[in-house]
Design a protein around this motif. Sequence first.
Motif, mmCIF file in Angstrom:
data_model
loop_
_atom_site.group_PDB
_atom_site.id
_atom_site.type_symbol
_atom_site.label_atom_id
_atom_site.label_comp_id
_atom_site.label_asym_id
_atom_site.label_seq_id
_atom_site.Cartn_x
_atom_site.Cartn_y
_atom_site.Cartn_z
ATOM 1 N N LYS A 62 -35.272 -12.906 -21.813
ATOM 2 C CA LYS A 62 -35.432 -12.146 -23.571
ATOM 3 C C LYS A 62 -36.674 -12.406 -24.407
ATOM 4 O O LYS A 62 -37.201 -11.840 -25.247
ATOM 5 N N TRP A 63 -37.300 -13.616 -23.795
ATOM 6 C CA TRP A 63 -38.293 -14.030 -24.725
ATOM 7 C C TRP A 63 -39.656 -14.562 -23.767
ATOM 8 O O TRP A 63 -39.390 -15.322 -22.838
ATOM 9 N N ILE A 64 -40.676 -13.976 -23.770
ATOM 10 C CA ILE A 64 -41.799 -14.358 -23.049
ATOM 11 C C ILE A 64 -43.054 -14.659 -24.234
ATOM 12 O O ILE A 64 -43.549 -14.000 -25.211
ATOM 13 N N TYR A 65 -44.035 -15.896 -23.715
ATOM 14 C CA TYR A 65 -45.093 -16.103 -24.372
ATOM 15 C C TYR A 65 -46.088 -16.321 -23.562
ATOM 16 O O TYR A 65 -45.958 -17.188 -22.693
ATOM 17 N N SER A 89 -38.687 -10.417 -27.195
ATOM 18 C CA SER A 89 -39.666 -10.793 -28.059
ATOM 19 C C SER A 89 -40.848 -11.072 -26.875
ATOM 20 O O SER A 89 -40.653 -11.651 -25.994
ATOM 21 N N LEU A 90 -41.986 -10.359 -27.217
ATOM 22 C CA LEU A 90 -43.087 -10.581 -26.439
ATOM 23 C C LEU A 90 -44.510 -11.015 -27.193
ATOM 24 O O LEU A 90 -44.763 -10.519 -28.289
ATOM 25 N N SER A 91 -44.902 -12.042 -26.876
ATOM 26 C CA SER A 91 -46.018 -12.814 -27.333
ATOM 27 C C SER A 91 -47.289 -12.887 -26.390
ATOM 28 O O SER A 91 -47.012 -13.338 -25.391
ATOM 29 N N GLU A 118 -37.773 -6.420 -29.857
ATOM 30 C CA GLU A 118 -37.715 -6.443 -31.362
ATOM 31 C C GLU A 118 -38.769 -7.016 -32.086
ATOM 32 O O GLU A 118 -39.223 -6.735 -33.173
ATOM 33 N N LYS A 119 -39.489 -7.855 -31.342
ATOM 34 C CA LYS A 119 -40.630 -8.793 -32.015
ATOM 35 C C LYS A 119 -41.631 -8.606 -31.013
ATOM 36 O O LYS A 119 -41.588 -8.932 -29.673
ATOM 37 N N PHE A 120 -42.892 -8.076 -31.533
ATOM 38 C CA PHE A 120 -44.183 -8.017 -30.390
ATOM 39 C C PHE A 120 -45.354 -8.602 -31.278
ATOM 40 O O PHE A 120 -45.738 -8.235 -32.454
ATOM 41 N N TYR A 121 -45.988 -9.546 -30.382
ATOM 42 C CA TYR A 121 -47.076 -10.627 -31.270
ATOM 43 C C TYR A 121 -48.339 -10.246 -30.215
ATOM 44 O O TYR A 121 -48.072 -10.485 -29.085
ATOM 45 N N LEU A 122 -49.438 -9.857 -30.776
ATOM 46 C CA LEU A 122 -50.455 -9.850 -30.007
ATOM 47 C C LEU A 122 -51.742 -10.635 -30.790
ATOM 48 O O LEU A 122 -52.204 -9.971 -31.960
ATOM 49 N N ILE A 123 -52.279 -11.417 -30.058
ATOM 50 C CA ILE A 123 -53.647 -12.130 -30.839
ATOM 51 C C ILE A 123 -54.625 -12.026 -29.634
ATOM 52 O O ILE A 123 -54.522 -12.378 -28.484
ATOM 53 N N TYR A 124 -55.976 -11.525 -30.005
ATOM 54 C CA TYR A 124 -56.987 -11.065 -29.358
ATOM 55 C C TYR A 124 -58.147 -12.005 -29.910
ATOM 56 O O TYR A 124 -58.407 -11.931 -31.023
ATOM 57 N N ASP A 125 -58.585 -12.875 -28.946
ATOM 58 C CA ASP A 125 -59.330 -14.044 -29.550
ATOM 59 C C ASP A 125 -60.543 -13.785 -28.482
ATOM 60 O O ASP A 125 -60.513 -13.862 -27.211
#
Length: 142
Positions: A62-65, A89-91, A118-125
Amino acid sequence: MAMNNQFTPIEYLVIDHFCSLNELASLISYTPQLRCLILHKGKSNDSNIMVLLSSITLANLKWIYLNLCQTIFNELEIFITKIFPNLKSLSIIESEDITFLDAHRWEQLILNYFSQLEKFYLIYDDYVDNEQKYPIYTRRPN
């Protein structure tokens, strides 16, 4: 693919070491009960990942980082759409592939493959270096 049905009851897996998506796929093929996956140093694949992915199903995950280094969007897209159907949740943290900033592509990916998300986080660095030429992201931010 897991050999001799040697599976582990692991539900939470944290990898804090450089690991390609192929290597990760091989590891998680032994963890059918996996609920949470954290990869701190993902990297590009050396070979075709599709063969291994066809045999993996992680219905409980259910949850991946994923903190990725030098991974191209196409590889990640193949990886996450083949074995993670029930994500909530996908980060993703990524650098160096500007395709990760394409909001339309993310929208299509989420709509077509992750109906329960339900949750999506994307950090592009990314780091700017005068020695290298970087493509310019021309689409409108969304």
